[in-house]
Scaffold this motif. Structure first.
Motif, short mmCIF file in Angstrom:
data_model
loop_
_atom_site.label_atom_id
_atom_site.label_comp_id
_atom_site.label_asym_id
_atom_site.label_seq_id
_atom_site.Cartn_x
_atom_site.Cartn_y
_atom_site.Cartn_z
N SER A 13 91.95 -38.18 -38.16
CA SER A 13 91.71 -39.13 -39.25
C SER A 13 93.05 -39.81 -39.56
N ALA A 14 92.99 -40.93 -40.25
CA ALA A 14 94.23 -41.63 -40.60
C ALA A 14 95.15 -40.73 -41.42
N ALA A 15 94.58 -39.98 -42.36
CA ALA A 15 95.39 -39.07 -43.18
C ALA A 15 96.00 -37.96 -42.34
N GLU A 16 95.26 -37.44 -41.37
CA GLU A 16 95.79 -36.38 -40.50
C GLU A 16 96.95 -36.91 -39.66
N ILE A 17 96.80 -38.10 -39.12
CA ILE A 17 97.89 -38.69 -38.33
C ILE A 17 99.10 -38.93 -39.20
N MET A 18 98.89 -39.45 -40.40
CA MET A 18 100.01 -39.70 -41.31
C MET A 18 100.73 -38.39 -41.65
N GLU A 19 99.97 -37.32 -41.82
CA GLU A 19 100.58 -36.01 -42.10
C GLU A 19 101.39 -35.52 -40.90
N GLN A 20 100.89 -35.75 -39.70
CA GLN A 20 101.65 -35.38 -38.50
C GLN A 20 102.98 -36.13 -38.46
N LEU A 21 102.94 -37.41 -38.76
CA LEU A 21 104.16 -38.22 -38.78
C LEU A 21 105.13 -37.74 -39.86
N ARG A 22 104.59 -37.41 -41.02
CA ARG A 22 105.44 -36.90 -42.11
C ARG A 22 106.14 -35.62 -41.69
N GLN A 23 105.41 -34.72 -41.06
CA GLN A 23 105.97 -33.44 -40.63
C GLN A 23 107.05 -33.65 -39.56
N GLN A 24 106.88 -34.63 -38.69
CA GLN A 24 107.83 -34.88 -37.60
C GLN A 24 109.08 -35.63 -38.06
N THR A 25 108.92 -36.48 -39.05
CA THR A 25 109.98 -37.40 -39.41
C THR A 25 110.94 -36.87 -40.46
N PHE A 26 110.42 -36.20 -41.44
CA PHE A 26 111.25 -35.81 -42.59
C PHE A 26 111.14 -34.32 -42.87
N ASP A 27 112.10 -33.85 -43.60
CA ASP A 27 112.01 -32.53 -44.20
C ASP A 27 110.82 -32.58 -45.16
N PRO A 28 109.81 -31.73 -44.99
CA PRO A 28 108.61 -31.80 -45.83
C PRO A 28 108.89 -31.74 -47.33
N THR A 29 110.03 -31.21 -47.73
CA THR A 29 110.33 -31.17 -49.16
C THR A 29 110.79 -32.53 -49.68
N GLU A 30 111.25 -33.41 -48.78
CA GLU A 30 111.70 -34.74 -49.22
C GLU A 30 110.51 -35.58 -49.69
N TYR A 31 109.42 -35.52 -48.95
CA TYR A 31 108.16 -36.17 -49.33
C TYR A 31 107.12 -35.07 -49.30
N PRO A 32 106.80 -34.50 -50.46
CA PRO A 32 106.02 -33.26 -50.52
C PRO A 32 104.55 -33.39 -50.12
N ASP A 33 104.05 -34.63 -50.02
CA ASP A 33 102.65 -34.78 -49.62
C ASP A 33 102.48 -36.08 -48.85
N THR A 34 101.32 -36.23 -48.26
CA THR A 34 101.04 -37.40 -47.43
C THR A 34 101.10 -38.69 -48.24
N GLU A 35 100.59 -38.68 -49.45
CA GLU A 35 100.58 -39.89 -50.27
C GLU A 35 102.00 -40.37 -50.58
N SER A 36 102.91 -39.47 -50.90
CA SER A 36 104.29 -39.88 -51.18
C SER A 36 104.94 -40.44 -49.91
N TYR A 37 104.60 -39.89 -48.75
CA TYR A 37 105.12 -40.39 -47.49
C TYR A 37 104.60 -41.81 -47.22
N ILE A 38 103.31 -42.05 -47.47
CA ILE A 38 102.74 -43.38 -47.28
C ILE A 38 103.46 -44.40 -48.16
N HIS A 39 103.75 -44.05 -49.40
CA HIS A 39 104.42 -44.98 -50.30
C HIS A 39 105.87 -45.23 -49.87
N GLN A 40 106.50 -44.23 -49.28
CA GLN A 40 107.84 -44.43 -48.73
C GLN A 40 107.77 -45.39 -47.54
N LEU A 41 106.78 -45.21 -46.66
CA LEU A 41 106.60 -46.12 -45.53
C LEU A 41 106.35 -47.55 -46.01
N ARG A 42 105.54 -47.68 -47.04
CA ARG A 42 105.24 -49.00 -47.61
C ARG A 42 106.52 -49.68 -48.09
#
Length: 82
Positions: A13-42
């Protein structure tokens, strides 16, 4: 959904892929959830492209789909399947 970024395919799903990217790109504590990662990408997308990047106000799946659509239009990834 299936997308390709730099010759690497991601599927789910789009959310699952975004979570995979979040886990690969950043320390998970920097962006604690998928939604915060999406807003950082935006924010990065707007800053880098000077283009509008409207996202739905709620719903991580819908936000992720919209973000992928914007990234595809800018040539940052290819959507192989929706």
């Amino acid at each position: 959904m299936k997308i390709c970024i730099d010759e690497r395919a991601y599927q789910g799903s789009a959310a699952e892929i975004m979570e995979q990217l979040r886990q690969q790109t950043f320390d998970p504590t920097e962006y604690p959830d998928t939604e915060s990662y999406i807003h950082q990408l935006r924010s990065n997308f707007i800053r880098a492209t000077d283009l509008e990047c409207d996202l739905p106000e709620s719903g991580v799946e819908r936000q992720a789909q919209a973000m992928f659509a914007h990234l595809a239009k800018a040539g940052a990834l290819v959507i192989l399947e929706e």
